[in-house]
Every structure is written in structure tokens, then in C-alpha cells.
Scaffold this motif. Structure first.
Motif, mmCIF file in Angstrom:
data_model
loop_
_atom_site.group_PDB
_atom_site.id
_atom_site.type_symbol
_atom_site.label_atom_id
_atom_site.label_comp_id
_atom_site.label_asym_id
_atom_site.label_seq_id
_atom_site.Cartn_x
_atom_site.Cartn_y
_atom_site.Cartn_z
ATOM 1 N N ALA A 106 13.394 1.685 3.494
ATOM 2 C CA ALA A 106 14.604 2.447 3.188
ATOM 3 C C ALA A 106 15.443 1.810 2.094
ATOM 4 O O ALA A 106 16.079 2.512 1.305
ATOM 5 N N ARG A 107 15.461 0.464 2.035
ATOM 6 C CA ARG A 107 16.374 -0.208 1.101
ATOM 7 C C ARG A 107 15.605 -1.146 0.181
ATOM 8 O O ARG A 107 15.854 -2.346 0.119
ATOM 9 N N LEU A 108 14.670 -0.568 -0.538
ATOM 10 C CA LEU A 108 13.860 -1.326 -1.481
ATOM 11 C C LEU A 108 13.457 -0.385 -2.600
ATOM 12 O O LEU A 108 13.368 0.830 -2.407
ATOM 13 N N GLY A 109 13.232 -0.940 -3.781
ATOM 14 C CA GLY A 109 12.852 -0.126 -4.926
ATOM 15 C C GLY A 109 11.611 -0.653 -5.598
ATOM 16 O O GLY A 109 10.852 -1.451 -5.026
ATOM 17 N N SER A 110 11.392 -0.200 -6.845
ATOM 18 C CA SER A 110 10.265 -0.637 -7.671
ATOM 19 C C SER A 110 8.918 -0.327 -7.034
ATOM 20 O O SER A 110 7.920 -0.976 -7.331
ATOM 21 N N SER A 111 8.882 0.649 -6.129
ATOM 22 C CA SER A 111 7.654 1.090 -5.449
ATOM 23 C C SER A 111 7.038 0.015 -4.563
ATOM 24 O O SER A 111 5.886 0.133 -4.144
ATOM 25 N N ILE A 112 7.789 -1.032 -4.248
ATOM 26 C CA ILE A 112 7.290 -2.086 -3.367
ATOM 27 C C ILE A 112 7.231 -1.554 -1.933
ATOM 28 O O ILE A 112 8.194 -0.981 -1.433
ATOM 29 N N GLY A 113 6.093 -1.745 -1.274
ATOM 30 C CA GLY A 113 5.933 -1.316 0.111
ATOM 31 C C GLY A 113 5.741 0.176 0.285
ATOM 32 O O GLY A 113 5.755 0.675 1.416
ATOM 33 N N VAL A 114 5.534 0.915 -0.811
ATOM 34 C CA VAL A 114 5.364 2.371 -0.745
ATOM 35 C C VAL A 114 3.875 2.695 -0.636
ATOM 36 O O VAL A 114 3.051 2.143 -1.368
ATOM 37 N N LYS A 115 3.526 3.614 0.274
ATOM 38 C CA LYS A 115 2.119 3.934 0.520
ATOM 39 C C LYS A 115 1.959 5.399 0.909
ATOM 40 O O LYS A 115 2.689 5.916 1.745
ATOM 41 N N LEU A 116 0.961 6.058 0.299
ATOM 42 C CA LEU A 116 0.581 7.413 0.692
ATOM 43 C C LEU A 116 -0.398 7.326 1.857
ATOM 44 O O LEU A 116 -1.412 6.624 1.776
ATOM 45 N N CYS A 117 -0.110 8.036 2.938
ATOM 46 C CA CYS A 117 -0.951 7.985 4.149
ATOM 47 C C CYS A 117 -1.470 9.379 4.477
ATOM 48 O O CYS A 117 -0.696 10.338 4.577
ATOM 49 N N ARG A 118 -2.774 9.457 4.705
ATOM 50 C CA ARG A 118 -3.400 10.733 5.085
ATOM 51 C C ARG A 118 -3.902 10.740 6.523
ATOM 52 O O ARG A 118 -4.208 11.792 7.070
ATOM 53 N N THR A 119 -4.007 9.553 7.113
ATOM 54 C CA THR A 119 -4.498 9.452 8.493
ATOM 55 C C THR A 119 -3.522 8.619 9.320
ATOM 56 O O THR A 119 -2.681 7.881 8.776
ATOM 57 N N ARG A 120 -3.658 8.730 10.646
ATOM 58 C CA ARG A 120 -2.802 7.946 11.533
ATOM 59 C C ARG A 120 -3.044 6.449 11.352
ATOM 60 O O ARG A 120 -2.118 5.641 11.431
ATOM 61 N N GLU A 121 -4.291 6.084 11.106
ATOM 62 C CA GLU A 121 -4.606 4.663 10.900
ATOM 63 C C GLU A 121 -3.892 4.133 9.654
ATOM 64 O O GLU A 121 -3.344 3.019 9.666
ATOM 65 N N GLU A 122 -3.926 4.926 8.585
ATOM 66 C CA GLU A 122 -3.225 4.519 7.367
ATOM 67 C C GLU A 122 -1.719 4.448 7.603
ATOM 68 O O GLU A 122 -1.035 3.560 7.073
ATOM 69 N N LEU A 123 -1.192 5.369 8.398
ATOM 70 C CA LEU A 123 0.237 5.378 8.697
ATOM 71 C C LEU A 123 0.657 4.109 9.442
ATOM 72 O O LEU A 123 1.660 3.470 9.091
ATOM 73 N N VAL A 124 -0.102 3.728 10.462
ATOM 74 C CA VAL A 124 0.223 2.530 11.231
ATOM 75 C C VAL A 124 0.204 1.293 10.341
ATOM 76 O O VAL A 124 1.106 0.444 10.390
ATOM 77 N N ALA A 125 -0.822 1.195 9.481
ATOM 78 C CA ALA A 125 -0.922 0.044 8.579
ATOM 79 C C ALA A 125 0.230 0.029 7.572
ATOM 80 O O ALA A 125 0.809 -1.036 7.279
ATOM 81 N N ALA A 126 0.569 1.199 7.042
ATOM 82 C CA ALA A 126 1.653 1.283 6.057
ATOM 83 C C ALA A 126 3.002 0.937 6.676
ATOM 84 O O ALA A 126 3.841 0.277 6.053
ATOM 85 N N LEU A 127 3.214 1.375 7.910
ATOM 86 C CA LEU A 127 4.465 1.042 8.595
ATOM 87 C C LEU A 127 4.564 -0.461 8.851
ATOM 88 O O LEU A 127 5.640 -1.057 8.703
ATOM 89 N N ASP A 128 3.453 -1.082 9.237
ATOM 90 C CA ASP A 128 3.444 -2.532 9.434
ATOM 91 C C ASP A 128 3.872 -3.253 8.163
ATOM 92 O O ASP A 128 4.653 -4.208 8.199
ATOM 93 N N THR A 129 3.349 -2.784 7.024
ATOM 94 C CA THR A 129 3.717 -3.394 5.740
ATOM 95 C C THR A 129 5.177 -3.132 5.406
ATOM 96 O O THR A 129 5.918 -4.047 5.011
ATOM 97 N N ALA A 130 5.610 -1.888 5.562
ATOM 98 C CA ALA A 130 6.986 -1.526 5.221
ATOM 99 C C ALA A 130 7.995 -2.295 6.065
ATOM 100 O O ALA A 130 9.059 -2.700 5.575
ATOM 101 N N PHE A 131 7.659 -2.529 7.354
ATOM 102 C CA PHE A 131 8.582 -3.238 8.230
ATOM 103 C C PHE A 131 8.670 -4.730 7.901
ATOM 104 O O PHE A 131 9.533 -5.435 8.434
#
Length: 398
Positions: free
Chosen positions: A205-230
Motif C-alpha cells: 500500500a505504501r511503496l512505489g517504483s513497482s517494488i513488490g508489485v506482482k500480477l497473479c493469475r492463480t491462488r498459489e501466485e497470490l499467496v506467494a505475492a502477498l508473502d512478498t508484499a508483506f
């Protein structure tokens, strides 16, 4: 256009006391000095305890070309300790700092510390905010300037804070009935993601420059992306993804009492979404422009109209950049993000209209004009609360 009561800036928070003759003399003398084009001490501030620290240093180095007066560079290291850096220092050498800076609140100045001694005060006429991300772009530098009592090339505390938080930005834009994509907010520790529709774009929510941003098409990708974003934030925005879209950028600042908008640019990428590498490791490092065909005139007009309205309604100052997503299939335009301190001060979108020093002069003039106007506001209220004899130090009793 009238400002919404929800988002108009709280100007009185950051202004000097009307009855303070020293402050008024400072404002009037510097405004007069500015109008007569005499030299001013301009301070750029960059770095800070932010994931976007390195990009901020690049912006500060590029900003040197915009300000022809006596320029001082203050670098915040990764622990927010301020140092003075020379104007000839290359970006990779900013960390080799030696001259520690001490800010003098209320005195419009800073001093350089030499051992246990402090040097003579260096007067500050204007500060240019070159910080990206937390501890700078989020309103922190605006608060520093409020405490110092100096004009700022940049937005105030409150508009900066709104732009820094993508979730808060969505709330405000929706209140103003501006187009935003559907989204879900996920907080750290939350285990139920059933409300997140796929495909989705995950963003801290509070970061820029596309750091930690990920396109997710599956639940597995979503879980991994959330882990990174958090790892970067405890609040994450999951925004509905668009299949066929163009990203559009438009900048704005105010001059001669009116908001001016830049041309509209469409950056390119070979990836699903624009990445950190696209923005900073290829091309002109933040001055990105593209050879993409321009969007239809109707879309360009809409982008510029929305940019002007956002700048006005949210009470921005200095130069900002607003990023949009254009859904080609549905012919719909959405506001994506607002950058209150855009990379390279968004000069890439203005270079066809302004020379480098001319661009800087316009921004400095706006900062000083705004500061001079706001200095007339009353920010003190005389009362007898502290001196009245209530038997309990003036505290309110029932």
C-alpha cells in the motif's frame, strides 16, 4: 472548482504565526528577492529510510540542473541521518558522507557539525523534496519544512500522505467519484483471501517504483505475492487486473494561479506490468518517455482533465504525476496512482515546454508565492489558559 471538504489541505497546520514580525519580514524579503531574481539558497533533500532510497538520490542529482542558484544537497542516509553532500558528488558516492547536518527549527537554517562544534548557520530560502517513498514523500519532508519555517517545492503534509497510501488514495478518489478499478485490501495476518478476484495485481500500500508489485493469475501466485508484499508493508492492495491496457502518465503543477498539465505519455514494457527495471534500469532512469502511438484525443483530453481536477481537489503543490490505466477493450480509463514526488520531478513530460532552469524557476516561484500567501494566516490564539489560577495548573475542570 470547489475543493471537497474531505480532502482540501489543512493549510493552517504548516504556516507561520501572523503576529511574528520576524517571520513576516523573512517571507516578504525573500519574496521580494525572488521577484528580483537574486540568488537564493536552495536545498535539495534526498535519500532516507526507504526502499526507494537509491531512486531518490538519482532524482536529486538530476534536479541539480533545474536550480541555478546557490544549491545545497542534503542527503538522508538509510537511518535518516542528514549529511551535506557536494554538488559534484556522483550518486554512487552519496554514502561516503562526512559533514553531518543539524536543522535549526524555526530559524530557516541548518548548521554543519564539526566534531563537537557547529558551523555558522546556513540560511534556507527554499527546499526541494527529492525523496521517494516513506520518510520523505509521505509528508515527512513537508513536516520538516513546516518546523523549519521555509517554502517547499512539493506538496503539503496531508496531500502527500494521501498520495503515499494507495488504499487511502482509492478511498478519496471514490469519494470524489473518480474512476478506479475494483480492489480488495488485505492486511498482514489475514488468512481469508476469498474476496480477492483473479487475476489481480498485488501492491504494497505504501511503496512505489513497482517494488513488490506482482500480477497473479492463480491462488498459489497470490499467496506467494502477498508473502512478498508483506515484507514491505502490513497493508496490501489487490487490484483487479486488465488484460489489454495501456499505462498513461500525466504531470501537473500550478503557475500564475492556474494548474497546468503536461502532455500524456505511454511508457512501454515487455512484461505484464511496468517493472522497477523498466522504470530505472533502462532508458533515462525515471525520465521515461516512449515511442508508443499517442492515445486517442478524447482519452488524452480526459486524462488531462482528471489530472487537473486531482491536483486541485487534493490540494497538491509543486509538481506531481498521475498514472492511469486505459482499458483498450472496454474503452475505459482508470486512475491508478498519484506520485507527489515523481521521479526526476517528471521533467521528461515537460522538457518540450520548458528548459531545465526555467522549469526549476517555475517550481520555486510557486513554492515562495504559496508560502508568502499562507504566512498571513493566523496560527496563534491568545488565551489565559496557561496563566489562570485553577489550582491544577490550568487544566480543565468539570
Amino acid at each position: 472548482m470547489a475543493k471537497s471538504a474531505l480532502v482540501q489541505p489543512f493549510a493552517t497546520f504548516c504556516k507561520n504565526i501572523k503576529s511574528n514580525e520576524k517571520t513576516n519580514t523573512y517571507v516578504k524579503s525573500n519574496y521580494k528577492k525572488h521577484k528580483s531574481e537574486q540568488k537564493m539558497n536552495i536545498v535539495t533533500i534526498c535519500g532516507g529510510k526507504s526502499c526507494e532510497h537509491d531512486i531518490s538520490v538519482i532524482t536529486a542529482c538530476q534536479a541539480r540542473g533545474h536550480f541555478g542558484d546557490k544549491l545545497y544537497g542534503i542527503y538522508l542516509d538509510k537511518n535518516n541521518v542528514p549529511y551535506l553532500v557536494g554538488n559534484d558528488v556522483a550518486p554512487r558516492d552519496f554514502g561516503k558522507r562526512k559533514r553531518r547536518v543539524v536543522f535549526c527549527f524555526g530559524e530557516q537554517s541548518f548548521r554543519v557539525r564539526r566534531g563537537i562544534f557547529l558551523g555558522k548557520p546556513v540560511h534556507i530560502d527554499v527546499v526541494v523534496n527529492c525523496c521517494h517513498g516513506l520518510c520523505g514523500e509521505d509528508g515527512s519532508v513537508a513536516a520538516l519544512c513546516a518546523l523549519l519555517g521555509v517554502p517547499l517545492v512539493g506538496s503539503d503534509i496531508f496531500s502527500s500522505a494521501i498520495a503515499m497510501d494507495k488504499v487511502l488514495t482509492k478511498y478519496v478518489l471514490r469519494t470524489l467519484r473518480m474512476p478506479v478499478l475494483p480492489y480488495t485490501v488485505v492486511t498482514k495476518g489475514q488468512t481469508d483471501f476469498i474476496d480477492v478476484s483473479l487475476p489481480t495485481v498485488v501492491k504494497p500500500a505504501r511503496l512505489g517504483s513497482s517494488i513488490g508489485v506482482k500480477l497473479c493469475r492463480t491462488r498459489e501466485e497470490l499467496v506467494a505475492a502477498l508473502d512478498t508484499a508483506f515484507c514491505y508493508d502490513d497493508k496490501v492492495l489487490c487490484e483487479d487486473a486488465i488484460d489489454d491496457f495501456a499505462e498513461l502518465n500525466c504531470s501537473a503543477f500550478r503557475t500564475c494561479g492556474a494548474v497546468r498539465t503536461s502532455r500524456v505519455d505511454s511508457p512501454t514494457t515487455v512484461h505484464d506490468i511496468l517493472t522497477f527495471e523498466d522504470k530505472y534500469l533502462v532508458g533515462d532512469k525515471g525520465m521515461a518517455t516512449s515511442d508508443n502511438p499517442p492515445p486517442p484525443d478524447s482519452v488524452t483530453r480526459r486524462v488531462r482533465q482528471l489530472t487537473e481536477r486531482i491536483y486541485t481537489e487534493l490540494g497538491f503543490s509543486g509538481v506531481v504525476r498521475v498514472d492511469y490505466l486505459f482499458d483498450k477493450r472496454r474503452n475505459k480509463l482508470y486512475v491508478n496512482e498519484i506520485n507527489s514526488v515523481p521521479g526526476s520531478l517528471a521533467y521528461g513530460l515537460w522538457k518540450d515546454d520548458y528548459g531545465m532552469t526555467e522549469f526549476g524557476a517555475v517550481l520555486v516561484k510557486q513554492a515562495i508565492d504559496d508560502f508568502a500567501a499562507h504566512a498571513e494566516l493566523t496560527t496563534a490564539f491568545d488565551s489565559s489558559v496557561l496563566t489562570c489560577d485553577t489550582g491544577n495548573g490550568g487544566a480543565k475542570t468539570r
